[in-house]
Design a protein around this motif. Sequence first.
Motif, PDB file in Angstrom:
ATOM      1  N   ILE A  96      48.084 -21.893  25.589  1.00  0.00           N
ATOM      2  CA  ILE A  96      47.282 -21.297  24.514  1.00  0.00           C
ATOM      3  C   ILE A  96      45.878 -21.094  25.039  1.00  0.00           C
TER       4      ILE A  96
ATOM      5  N   VAL B  89      53.904 -24.057  26.287  1.00  0.00           N
ATOM      6  CA  VAL B  89      53.288 -22.743  26.377  1.00  0.00           C
ATOM      7  C   VAL B  89      51.836 -22.950  26.823  1.00  0.00           C
TER       8      VAL B  89
ATOM      9  N   ILE C  29      49.036 -17.050  22.666  1.00  0.00           N
ATOM     10  CA  ILE C  29      50.068 -17.844  23.314  1.00  0.00           C
ATOM     11  C   ILE C  29      50.626 -17.072  24.498  1.00  0.00           C
TER      12      ILE C  29
ATOM     13  N   SER D 105      50.247 -26.541  26.116  1.00  0.00           N
ATOM     14  CA  SER D 105      50.467 -26.925  24.723  1.00  0.00           C
ATOM     15  C   SER D 105      51.971 -27.020  24.489  1.00  0.00           C
TER      16      SER D 105
ATOM     17  N   ARG E  86      51.310 -17.854  15.548  1.00  0.00           N
ATOM     18  CA  ARG E  86      50.656 -16.808  16.339  1.00  0.00           C
ATOM     19  C   ARG E  86      49.606 -16.072  15.504  1.00  0.00           C
TER      20      ARG E  86
ATOM     21  N   GLU F 230      56.945 -19.797  14.173  1.00  0.00           N
ATOM     22  CA  GLU F 230      56.180 -19.460  15.379  1.00  0.00           C
ATOM     23  C   GLU F 230      55.338 -18.213  15.152  1.00  0.00           C
TER      24      GLU F 230
END
Length: 210
Positions: A205, A203, A33, A57, A23, A19
């Motif tokens: 984005i 999430v 995010i 997302s 990012r 993750e």
Amino acid sequence: MGGMSSQIIWRQAWSPAAESMLRRALASQQCSIHELSSQQWDASTATIGGIRDHKASYLAPASPSWSSVMLHLNSFAAEPVAAELSRLIDGPAIAIFEYDQATWGYTFFERGELTDRFWSFPDVVETPPEECAGNAALLARAFGASPESITPYLRHISESDYETKAFDDDKFTLGDHWVRVDFMRRLGISYPSPGQVAGGRYVQIQEARQ
């Protein structure tokens, strides 16, 4: 719903490190995010955590060795973020697309470089056929699959073979854009259905071009 849907899958087990890598790749494209207040879908408003579902997302594992993000509808970020992810991990990343429920395709990156592209109906996306023919051998090497299991999907579809299946046990025909799910299965990765994958989460984005 029409438009472009896209997801990115990169060779890294889903984890906080994966993750973090995502990012970083998003930040390189001025994307960010944001966590949602809830993971519950509200049928009355078609929202998740207060965000319209098609604007959310979804982060999830695609296999024990691959991570994925399904981007919101009509995202512009798939290709540049996939390219940056492949550079950051010094390995492969693939962006898989569906356009206007009429065609599917992918772009494949290795170490930051575009090395392969495919569309099932090139005319729909106004791309010369020779520029989106797909390379089964290249994908087979990257995913540890056999070229023979991939080649039948990499064909430009005509009316005569629209209802043909690549393999008898596939769920979808070659003319159906959902055949990308069968294609992914042959690669050894799964289609991460939003809200249905253990360890996955929604999430928001935000992109610089939004």
